[in-house]
Motif scaffolding. Structure first.
Motif, short mmCIF file in Angstrom:
data_model
loop_
_atom_site.label_atom_id
_atom_site.label_comp_id
_atom_site.label_asym_id
_atom_site.label_seq_id
_atom_site.Cartn_x
_atom_site.Cartn_y
_atom_site.Cartn_z
N LEU A 167 -7.46 1.51 8.30
CA LEU A 167 -7.98 0.22 8.76
C LEU A 167 -8.24 0.27 10.26
O LEU A 167 -7.31 0.21 11.07
CB LEU A 167 -6.98 -0.90 8.46
CG LEU A 167 -7.31 -2.29 9.02
CD1 LEU A 167 -8.64 -2.79 8.48
CD2 LEU A 167 -6.20 -3.28 8.71
N ALA B 190 -6.11 -4.22 -0.14
CA ALA B 190 -6.15 -3.19 0.89
C ALA B 190 -4.78 -2.56 1.06
O ALA B 190 -3.79 -3.25 1.29
CB ALA B 190 -6.62 -3.81 2.21
N PRO C 160 -10.54 -7.13 -3.65
CA PRO C 160 -10.00 -5.91 -3.05
C PRO C 160 -8.55 -6.11 -2.64
O PRO C 160 -8.17 -7.16 -2.12
CB PRO C 160 -10.89 -5.71 -1.82
CG PRO C 160 -11.29 -7.10 -1.43
CD PRO C 160 -11.30 -7.94 -2.68
N VAL D 224 -13.58 -4.08 2.31
CA VAL D 224 -13.07 -5.37 1.83
C VAL D 224 -14.19 -6.42 1.72
O VAL D 224 -14.34 -7.07 0.67
CB VAL D 224 -11.91 -5.86 2.71
CG1 VAL D 224 -11.56 -7.32 2.40
CG2 VAL D 224 -10.68 -4.97 2.48
N LEU E 41 -11.64 0.25 5.70
CA LEU E 41 -11.29 -1.05 5.11
C LEU E 41 -12.02 -2.22 5.76
O LEU E 41 -12.22 -3.25 5.11
CB LEU E 41 -9.78 -1.28 5.17
CG LEU E 41 -8.94 -0.45 4.20
CD1 LEU E 41 -7.45 -0.64 4.48
CD2 LEU E 41 -9.26 -0.79 2.75
N CYS F 217 -7.62 -0.38 -2.73
CA CYS F 217 -8.40 0.41 -1.76
C CYS F 217 -7.45 1.12 -0.81
O CYS F 217 -6.81 0.47 0.03
CB CYS F 217 -9.35 -0.50 -0.97
SG CYS F 217 -10.37 -1.58 -2.00
N PRO G 202 -3.59 0.06 3.65
CA PRO G 202 -3.93 0.92 4.78
C PRO G 202 -3.04 2.16 4.84
O PRO G 202 -1.82 2.06 4.73
CB PRO G 202 -3.68 0.01 6.00
CG PRO G 202 -3.59 -1.39 5.45
CD PRO G 202 -3.07 -1.25 4.07
#
Length: 273
Positions: A14, A38, A36, A26, A22, A10, A40
């Protein structure tokens, strides 16, 4: 023995405060049984919609270094899902991820604008950068304004359902599957889908006259999660639209729309579906 869960990379910002990007993607993917990961693009004190100028933590070297680390670990991504990108260099980061994991389904939410205009803070070079990224995706999720920008048309403040269907069909020349989101259709809100193979659909949910930040991110996350579960695109889109409506209903009228929907109250229903 249970198989390992599908994994979604993803690539979004964030925000610390405000349910968007996010911070909602998430938990939604986790609730759907999808792992997921993440990545950022920036860490913000709040999201960028109406809460003042957020404090920003951004390290341009982090994204490429994270991708290199994931490659060394031998991680396999089943889906790469990107959303808001602050500049053209971040679009190149998504393309780098697609180069490293060419077998992943690429889902792009080409965040460029809404209500007939581009978002403040985005430069004009974001349109060709996003168009290039969408050309590499398997599925894109623009709203009508973003669809017009990708097509090189002048965006309108609102569009008819028929016009959105035409946008979706034209955009299949850019990407094999297209879903134009958030189209007013009488007492409903519609998502219009089209594929290069010639299929099309309209998914409707009842219109709820409230607007919240972050609902597009929730929508995209549910679409990705449902696709990873094996749903076809139309079913994934219908499930995503229904869940966004559930989130809005779970949010008391009068709640500050800048802070997003009360996702926490609606997540148990998503896990049970």
């Amino acid at each position: 023995m249970n198989s390992a869960p599908k994994t979604v990379l993803c690539i979004h910002d964030l925000p610390g405060f405000g349910r968007a990007a996010l911070s909602v993607i998430v938990p939604v993917l986790s609730a759907l049984g999808v792992q997921p990961v993440a990545l950022p693009t920036a860490v913000l004190s709040t999201h960028t919609g109406g809460l003042g100028t957020p404090a920003r933590l951004s390290n341009p070297g982090y994204g490429p270094a994270a991708l290199a680390h994931y490659q060394r670990l031998g991680l396999r991504f089943d889906c790469i899902y990107s959303g808001y990108l602050a500049d053209a260099n971040q679009a190149k980061l998504v393309e780098q991820a697609l180069d490293l994991w060419p077998g992943a389904l690429a889902v792009v939410d080409p965040v460029l604008g809404d209500h007939g205009r581009m978002y403040a803070g985005l430069s004009e070079d974001m349109v060709p950068a996003m168009r290039s990224l969408c050309a590499r995706a398997g599925l894109i999720l623009p709203n009508a304004t973003e669809a017009a920008l990708l097509l090189g048309d002048a965006p309108a403040a609102s569009v008819t359902l028929e016009a959105a269907c035409q946008q979706a069909a034209r955009l299949t020349q850019l990407c094999p599957q297209v879903v134009v989101t958030g189209v007013p259709a009488g007492r409903s809100i519609a998502c219009v889908g089209a594929s290069r193979e010639g299929g099309s659909f309209v998914a409707r949910t009842p219109f709820i006259p409230r607007l919240y930040h972050g609902t597009g991110d929730i929508f995209g996350a549910v679409v990705c999660g449902r696709l990873m579960q094996g749903n076809v695109t139309e079913a994934a889109v219908q499930a995503a639209a229904a869940f966004v409506a559930d989130c809005i209903r779970a949010t008391p009228e009068g709640a500050d729309e800048r802070l997003g929907v009360w996702l926490e109250a609606a997540l148990p229903g998503l896990m049970g579906r």
